[in-house]
Design a protein around this motif. Structure first.
Motif, PDB file in Angstrom:
ATOM      1  N   PHE A  41      54.723  39.328  41.670  1.00 52.67           N
ATOM      2  CA  PHE A  41      53.374  39.847  40.635  1.00 52.67           C
ATOM      3  C   PHE A  41      53.767  40.208  39.597  1.00 52.67           C
ATOM      4  CE2 PHE A  41      51.870  40.328  45.252  1.00 52.67           C
ATOM      5  CZ  PHE A  41      50.684  39.635  45.100  1.00 52.67           C
ATOM      6  N   ASN A  42      53.106  40.098  38.717  1.00 53.44           N
ATOM      7  CA  ASN A  42      53.312  40.560  37.175  1.00 53.44           C
ATOM      8  C   ASN A  42      52.823  41.936  37.104  1.00 53.44           C
ATOM      9  OD1 ASN A  42      54.389  38.142  35.790  1.00 53.44           O
ATOM     10  ND2 ASN A  42      52.254  37.625  35.894  1.00 53.44           N
ATOM     11  N   THR A  43      53.288  42.881  36.174  1.00 58.03           N
ATOM     12  CA  THR A  43      52.986  44.302  36.045  1.00 58.03           C
ATOM     13  C   THR A  43      51.737  44.178  34.827  1.00 58.03           C
ATOM     14  OG1 THR A  43      54.802  45.336  36.890  1.00 58.03           O
ATOM     15  CG2 THR A  43      53.542  46.562  35.629  1.00 58.03           C
ATOM     16  N   GLY A  44      50.700  44.264  34.871  1.00 56.33           N
ATOM     17  CA  GLY A  44      49.687  43.864  33.878  1.00 56.33           C
ATOM     18  C   GLY A  44      49.303  42.479  33.669  1.00 56.33           C
ATOM     19  N   VAL A  45      48.256  42.557  32.730  1.00 56.81           N
ATOM     20  CA  VAL A  45      47.986  40.861  32.465  1.00 56.81           C
ATOM     21  C   VAL A  45      49.133  40.574  31.243  1.00 56.81           C
ATOM     22  CG1 VAL A  45      46.356  39.484  31.016  1.00 56.81           C
ATOM     23  CG2 VAL A  45      45.674  41.394  32.674  1.00 56.81           C
ATOM     24  N   PRO A  46      49.820  39.394  31.614  1.00 52.54           N
ATOM     25  CA  PRO A  46      50.689  38.613  30.748  1.00 52.54           C
ATOM     26  C   PRO A  46      50.186  38.576  29.343  1.00 52.54           C
ATOM     27  CG  PRO A  46      50.649  37.660  32.768  1.00 52.54           C
ATOM     28  CD  PRO A  46      49.613  38.464  33.010  1.00 52.54           C
ATOM     29  N   ALA A  47      50.932  38.269  28.320  1.00 54.93           N
ATOM     30  CA  ALA A  47      50.496  38.231  26.880  1.00 54.93           C
ATOM     31  C   ALA A  47      49.687  37.298  26.660  1.00 54.93           C
ATOM     32  CB  ALA A  47      51.810  38.250  26.040  1.00 54.93           C
ATOM     33  N   PRO A  48      50.061  35.688  27.425  1.00 50.37           N
ATOM     34  CA  PRO A  48      49.218  34.583  27.080  1.00 50.37           C
ATOM     35  C   PRO A  48      47.771  34.868  27.776  1.00 50.37           C
ATOM     36  CG  PRO A  48      51.524  34.018  27.672  1.00 50.37           C
ATOM     37  CD  PRO A  48      51.259  35.455  27.692  1.00 50.37           C
ATOM     38  N   ALA A  49      47.832  35.167  28.920  1.00 49.71           N
ATOM     39  CA  ALA A  49      46.617  35.433  29.676  1.00 49.71           C
ATOM     40  C   ALA A  49      45.651  36.641  28.607  1.00 49.71           C
ATOM     41  CB  ALA A  49      46.781  36.045  31.105  1.00 49.71           C
ATOM     42  N   GLY A  50      46.297  37.510  28.189  1.00 50.63           N
ATOM     43  CA  GLY A  50      45.664  38.553  27.693  1.00 50.63           C
ATOM     44  C   GLY A  50      45.122  38.029  26.198  1.00 50.63           C
ATOM     45  N   ALA A  51      45.909  37.087  25.554  1.00 57.30           N
ATOM     46  CA  ALA A  51      45.319  36.383  24.424  1.00 57.30           C
ATOM     47  C   ALA A  51      43.914  35.548  24.768  1.00 57.30           C
ATOM     48  CB  ALA A  51      46.303  35.647  23.733  1.00 57.30           C
ATOM     49  N   GLY A  52      43.926  34.807  26.020  1.00 59.49           N
ATOM     50  CA  GLY A  52      42.870  33.913  26.366  1.00 59.49           C
ATOM     51  C   GLY A  52      41.608  34.890  26.592  1.00 59.49           C
ATOM     52  N   LEU A  53      42.038  35.980  27.239  1.00 60.73           N
ATOM     53  CA  LEU A  53      40.890  36.912  27.795  1.00 60.73           C
ATOM     54  C   LEU A  53      40.259  37.430  26.488  1.00 60.73           C
ATOM     55  CD1 LEU A  53      42.179  38.744  30.680  1.00 60.73           C
ATOM     56  CD2 LEU A  53      40.575  36.926  30.694  1.00 60.73           C
ATOM     57  N   ALA A  54      41.146  37.666  25.610  1.00 58.59           N
ATOM     58  CA  ALA A  54      40.410  38.244  24.103  1.00 58.59           C
ATOM     59  C   ALA A  54      39.679  37.295  23.428  1.00 58.59           C
ATOM     60  CB  ALA A  54      41.571  38.813  23.265  1.00 58.59           C
ATOM     61  N   TYR A  83      40.551  33.781  36.071  1.00 58.17           N
ATOM     62  CA  TYR A  83      41.754  34.600  36.040  1.00 58.17           C
ATOM     63  C   TYR A  83      41.246  36.094  36.174  1.00 58.17           C
ATOM     64  CZ  TYR A  83      45.892  37.097  34.722  1.00 58.17           C
ATOM     65  OH  TYR A  83      46.974  37.992  34.443  1.00 58.17           O
ATOM     66  N   LEU A  84      40.240  36.530  35.482  1.00 60.95           N
ATOM     67  CA  LEU A  84      39.595  37.763  35.374  1.00 60.95           C
ATOM     68  C   LEU A  84      39.219  38.138  36.764  1.00 60.95           C
ATOM     69  CD1 LEU A  84      39.206  40.392  33.704  1.00 60.95           C
ATOM     70  CD2 LEU A  84      36.914  39.378  33.087  1.00 60.95           C
ATOM     71  N   ALA A  85      38.517  37.306  37.691  1.00 59.34           N
ATOM     72  CA  ALA A  85      38.252  37.565  38.950  1.00 59.34           C
ATOM     73  C   ALA A  85      39.229  37.613  40.005  1.00 59.34           C
ATOM     74  CB  ALA A  85      37.151  36.455  39.362  1.00 59.34           C
ATOM     75  N   SER A  86      40.384  37.018  39.543  1.00 61.69           N
ATOM     76  CA  SER A  86      41.548  36.959  40.393  1.00 61.69           C
ATOM     77  C   SER A  86      42.333  38.435  40.455  1.00 61.69           C
ATOM     78  CB  SER A  86      42.443  36.007  40.064  1.00 61.69           C
ATOM     79  OG  SER A  86      43.290  36.262  39.000  1.00 61.69           O
ATOM     80  N   VAL A  87      42.136  39.263  39.336  1.00 59.06           N
ATOM     81  CA  VAL A  87      42.552  40.467  39.316  1.00 59.06           C
ATOM     82  C   VAL A  87      42.534  41.492  40.448  1.00 59.06           C
ATOM     83  CG1 VAL A  87      42.937  42.623  37.797  1.00 59.06           C
ATOM     84  CG2 VAL A  87      42.868  40.495  36.814  1.00 59.06           C
ATOM     85  N   PRO A  88      41.195  41.649  40.846  1.00 56.36           N
ATOM     86  CA  PRO A  88      41.102  42.296  42.009  1.00 56.36           C
ATOM     87  C   PRO A  88      41.631  41.846  43.204  1.00 56.36           C
ATOM     88  CG  PRO A  88      38.907  42.297  40.702  1.00 56.36           C
ATOM     89  CD  PRO A  88      39.913  41.308  40.196  1.00 56.36           C
ATOM     90  N   MET A  89      41.677  40.503  43.447  1.00 54.70           N
ATOM     91  CA  MET A  89      42.312  39.844  44.273  1.00 54.70           C
ATOM     92  C   MET A  89      43.658  40.115  44.567  1.00 54.70           C
ATOM     93  SD  MET A  89      40.152  36.161  43.999  1.00 54.70           S
ATOM     94  CE  MET A  89      41.035  35.266  45.277  1.00 54.70           C
ATOM     95  N   SER A  90      44.267  40.131  43.349  1.00 55.33           N
ATOM     96  CA  SER A  90      45.724  40.307  43.258  1.00 55.33           C
ATOM     97  C   SER A  90      46.093  41.735  43.780  1.00 55.33           C
ATOM     98  CB  SER A  90      46.234  40.010  41.841  1.00 55.33           C
ATOM     99  OG  SER A  90      45.802  40.888  40.965  1.00 55.33           O
ATOM    100  N   MET A  91      45.088  42.462  43.324  1.00 58.22           N
ATOM    101  CA  MET A  91      45.336  44.252  43.815  1.00 58.22           C
ATOM    102  C   MET A  91      45.390  44.339  45.276  1.00 58.22           C
ATOM    103  SD  MET A  91      43.031  45.819  40.672  1.00 58.22           S
ATOM    104  CE  MET A  91      43.159  47.556  41.399  1.00 58.22           C
TER     105      MET A  91
END
Length: 258
Positions: free
Chosen positions: A136-149, A229-237
């Motif tokens: 797993f990653n810790t936090g949202v990676p930078a490329p994914a964060g840019a996409g969400l922004a 991807y955003l919906a996958s965050v609770p699933m990853s937790m």
């Protein structure tokens, strides 16, 4: 003893660094299009930078050309392409209309991206990395964060609704994405994804369909990818919590009783 002969940089080591430099150039080009108000080209530039960022590390590992220089260049490229560039694009697209704190929120996105990358670099040689060791990653990676922004911009491009460009909506969303990048939430990484042998042909067909969708309806497809991807965050937790429980039970089971 004769001095060592400098034979220069091999092509094997040059190739992944060249891809990283190209990603940096596309990130800076996104800023240029943002200044000009050409939002579609600005987003496209950052997306291409994200694709190249996903390739450079894999090329380096495939060619066995990993280096400290490449890691530092990759971090610098990520900071500009997925932190500074999106922050400036979002500011000129919406947040400059905010009467107060518009620039501050843009800075928050860029700074949080830099902090996330600094944390990653600081831990890269650490022996104890629970998230990474579990895939797993810790936090949202930078490329994914840019996409969400960019989700509000994608919604605006799709619907042409001025509501999605309002700073009252963009400001809290940008802060939310910035917080995700520096959070300690476990998020899925590519290394944690496993495709069953019986599903590989369907996965390849899905990739082909995704490519066709990106060509025909790029903004809708990218929006769906971001929301997925955003919906996958609770699933990853939940998945990481399951891994922790399994590890804890194995540790307790492996201890010798007095």
């Amino acid at each position: 003893m004769p001095p060592a002969i400098d034979r220069g940089l091999s092509f094997r080591a040059f190739l992944p660094n060249a891809v990283t430099a190209l990603a940096l150039c596309f990130g800076l080009t996104g800023i240029r299009f943002g200044f000009a108000g050409d939002w579609e080209k600005a987003l496209a530039s950052i997306i291409i930078a994200g694709v190249l960022d996903g390739l450079d590390g894999r090329i380096a590992r495939m060619l066995r050309a990993q280096s400290k220089f490449g890691a530092e260049l990759d971090s610098l490229s990520d900071n500009i392409a997925f932190g500074t560039a999106p922050a400036l694009i979002i500011f000129f697209w919406s947040l400059r209309e905010a009467p107060k704190f518009g620039w501050t929120v843009s800075l928050a996105l860029a700074v949080c991206c830099a902090l996330r990358l600094a944390r990653y670099n600081a831990r890269i040689d650490a022996d104890e990395q629970p998230h990474k060791s579990a895939g797993f990653n810790t936090g949202v990676p930078a490329p994914a964060g840019a996409g969400l922004a960019f989700v509000p911009i994608l919604l605006w491009l799709i619907s042409d609704n001025a509501l999605f460009r309002s700073w009252t909506l963009v400001m809290p969303w940008t802060l939310f994405v910035a917080a995700l990048m520096i959070s300690s939430l476990p998020t899925y990484s590519w290394s944690s994804i496993r495709i069953r042998r019986s599903w590989r042909i369907f996965a390849l067909a899905g990739v082909a369909l995704l490519g066709a969708a990106l060509i025909n309806e790029p903004w809708i497809t990218l929006l769906l990818i971001c929301l997925t991807y955003l919906a996958s965050v609770p699933m990853s937790m939940a998945a990481y919590a399951k891994v922790k429980r399994r590890r804890a039970s194995q540790t307790v089971g492996g201890q010798s009783l007095p």
